[in-house]
Design a protein around this motif. Structure first.
Motif, short mmCIF file in Angstrom:
data_model
loop_
_atom_site.label_atom_id
_atom_site.label_comp_id
_atom_site.label_asym_id
_atom_site.label_seq_id
_atom_site.Cartn_x
_atom_site.Cartn_y
_atom_site.Cartn_z
N LEU A 13 14.72 13.62 7.24
CA LEU A 13 14.88 13.10 5.87
C LEU A 13 13.75 12.14 5.52
CD1 LEU A 13 16.55 12.64 3.25
CD2 LEU A 13 17.65 10.76 4.49
N LEU A 14 13.49 11.18 6.41
CA LEU A 14 12.44 10.19 6.14
C LEU A 14 11.06 10.84 6.08
CD1 LEU A 14 13.69 7.26 8.40
CD2 LEU A 14 13.84 7.44 5.90
N GLU A 15 10.81 11.81 6.94
CA GLU A 15 9.53 12.52 6.93
C GLU A 15 9.36 13.27 5.62
OE1 GLU A 15 6.33 15.29 7.53
OE2 GLU A 15 8.38 15.85 7.11
N GLY A 16 10.42 13.93 5.18
CA GLY A 16 10.35 14.67 3.92
C GLY A 16 10.13 13.76 2.72
N VAL A 17 10.82 12.64 2.69
CA VAL A 17 10.66 11.68 1.59
C VAL A 17 9.25 11.08 1.60
CG1 VAL A 17 11.43 9.45 0.67
CG2 VAL A 17 13.11 11.16 1.36
N LEU A 22 3.86 10.69 -0.70
CA LEU A 22 2.42 10.81 -0.46
C LEU A 22 1.79 11.87 -1.36
CD1 LEU A 22 0.35 9.48 1.43
CD2 LEU A 22 0.81 11.28 3.07
N LEU A 23 2.42 13.04 -1.44
CA LEU A 23 1.86 14.14 -2.22
C LEU A 23 1.94 13.93 -3.73
CD1 LEU A 23 3.05 17.43 -0.47
CD2 LEU A 23 0.73 16.57 -0.66
N GLY A 43 0.33 6.44 4.31
CA GLY A 43 -0.26 7.38 5.27
C GLY A 43 0.19 7.16 6.70
N MET A 44 0.12 5.95 7.18
CA MET A 44 0.49 5.67 8.57
C MET A 44 1.97 5.93 8.84
SD MET A 44 -0.38 4.82 11.62
CE MET A 44 -1.93 3.95 11.61
N PRO A 45 2.90 5.41 8.01
CA PRO A 45 4.31 5.71 8.27
C PRO A 45 4.61 7.21 8.24
CG PRO A 45 4.13 3.92 6.70
CD PRO A 45 2.74 4.46 6.92
N HIS A 46 3.98 7.91 7.29
CA HIS A 46 4.20 9.35 7.23
C HIS A 46 3.67 10.03 8.49
CE1 HIS A 46 4.40 13.49 6.06
NE2 HIS A 46 3.11 13.60 6.25
N GLY A 47 2.51 9.63 8.96
CA GLY A 47 1.95 10.22 10.18
C GLY A 47 2.84 9.99 11.38
#
Length: 97
Positions: A13-17, A22-23, A43-47
């Protein structure tokens, strides 16, 4: 229910959000308003969430009894917009809700 499933669902869920933010928010702001701060901020949290998603998918695959094909679908979904939400609905939620 596998012990790691709730953690994986939260990471998915967090990765998708974070990917959506980001996009569809940070990147347009970067290019339309020449303000890269949101891309740097997200960027860093998403990575890190992306890496956690991949690692957790590989770890949880045997517990979920996924075939190699299913695991690849779960992994590929992480790079497709809204993919992790699809995985949650079709691979995680319905079997172990």
């Amino acid at each position: 229910m596998p012990k790691r499933l709730p953690v994986f669902r939260l990471i998915a869920l967090l990765e998708g959000v974070s990917y959506m933010l980001l996009l569809f928010i940070a990147t347009p702001i970067k290019y339309l308003y020449e303000d890269p701060q949101y891309v740097k901020l997200l960027g860093m949290p998403h990575g890190l969430l992306f890496i956690a998603y991949v690692v957790m998918a590989v770890l949880i695959a045997p517990d979920m009894k996924w075939s190699t094909r299913s695991l690849w679908i779960v992994l590929i979904a992480s790079v497709i917009p809204f993919g992790t939400f699809y995985i949650d609905k079709n691979y995680l939620k319905k079997k172990h809700a």
